[in-house]
Scaffold this motif. Structure first.
Motif: not given
Ligand code: ATP
Length: 235
Positions: A42-43, A46, A81, A84, A159-160, A191
């Motif tokens: 997933k990461t 991105l 972006h 995470q 991201d999460e 994500v």
């Protein structure tokens, strides 16, 4: 035409290929959730969209090819972006963190925009001159999102955002995210391991396993899918 059309034949790091044939579309002002287990890639999705991996394929934003552009040019093209973890600079003040996000804008406009964010979210305003590390987890995530929106992106990559947050704080954060993206007309590619939260805010979703998309459809349909319910919703 979609805002984002990604046809990622392969992507990875050095000789390691992580993604295979990952095709994604996000309409203008649309929302796509990418679900998957730890280490599914997933990461990397991105990071690939932001120009941070080795990639073969095509990634177009509003028809403009991004593959081959530097991360800076991709950001300037309209992709922001939120990485995470706490995507904030702990040693910088809250105001400085916001100004980092406005780096592509003239500084007076950026300062005014930062002030608007701090008026809108008084918890950030009260701490304008203090290090971001003093904020709670939810506040830091909000700051990271505000910083990303400072560049007035067309597409926000998240991201999460729920990572490490209590369920109540996650619910508040997602409600805020929903309003902010709606108001600014920003599309979202999210994500998440928290499928419940992600499917609540997204319109479309994909499931990624071992670097490949194994399921895709409207978020409401995935919420009712037996496999998704078992694997990602704990039902
Ligand atoms: P998580 O939820 O744990 O972040 P993820 O779904 O985001 O998981 P990725 O971080 O994209 O997964 O990792 C996918 C695969 O890529 C993993 O096997 C990981 O070991 C590998 N990987 C990640 N970063 C690198 C890197 N910098 N160099 C080589 N391999 C990497």
């Amino acid at each position: 035409m979609s805002l984002l059309t990604a046809e990622i034949a392969s992507a990875g790091y050095g000789r390691a290929t992580v993604l295979h044939d990952v095709d994604l579309e996000v309409p203008a002002e649309g929302r796509l959730a990418v679900l998957g287990a730890n280490g599914a890639g997933k990461t990397t999705v991105l990071r690939t969209l932001s120009g941070l991996t080795r990639v073969e394929g095509s990634i177009r934003l509003d028809g403009r090819e991004l593959v081959g552009l530097s991360p800076y040019r991709i950001a300037a093209a309209g992709i922001a972006h939120v990485p995470q973890g706490r995507g904030t600079f702990g040693d910088l003040t809250v105001r400085e963190n916001l100004l980092v996000g406005g780096a592509t804008r003239p500084s007076r406009a950026a300062r005014a925009e930062a002030d608007r964010w701090m008026e809108r979210f008084p918890r950030l305003g009260e701490r304008a001159a203090r290090p971001a590390s003093g904020l709670s987890g939810g506040e830091q995530q909000l700051l990271a999102i505000a910083r990303a929106l400072m560049s007035a992106p067309r597409l926000l990559l998240l991201d999460e955002p729920s990572l490490g947050l209590a369920p109540k704080i996650t619910a508040e954060l997602f409600a805020t995210l929903d309003v902010l993206c709606r108001e600014t007309g920003t599309a979202m590619l999210l994500v998440e391991q928290n499928a419940q939260a992600a499917l609540g805010i997204a319109e479309q979703a994909v499931v990624i396993e071992s670097g490949q998309i194994t399921l895709r459809g409207p978020a409401a349909e995935l919420r009712d899918d037996d496999e998704v319910r078992r694997a990602y919703l704990g039902v």
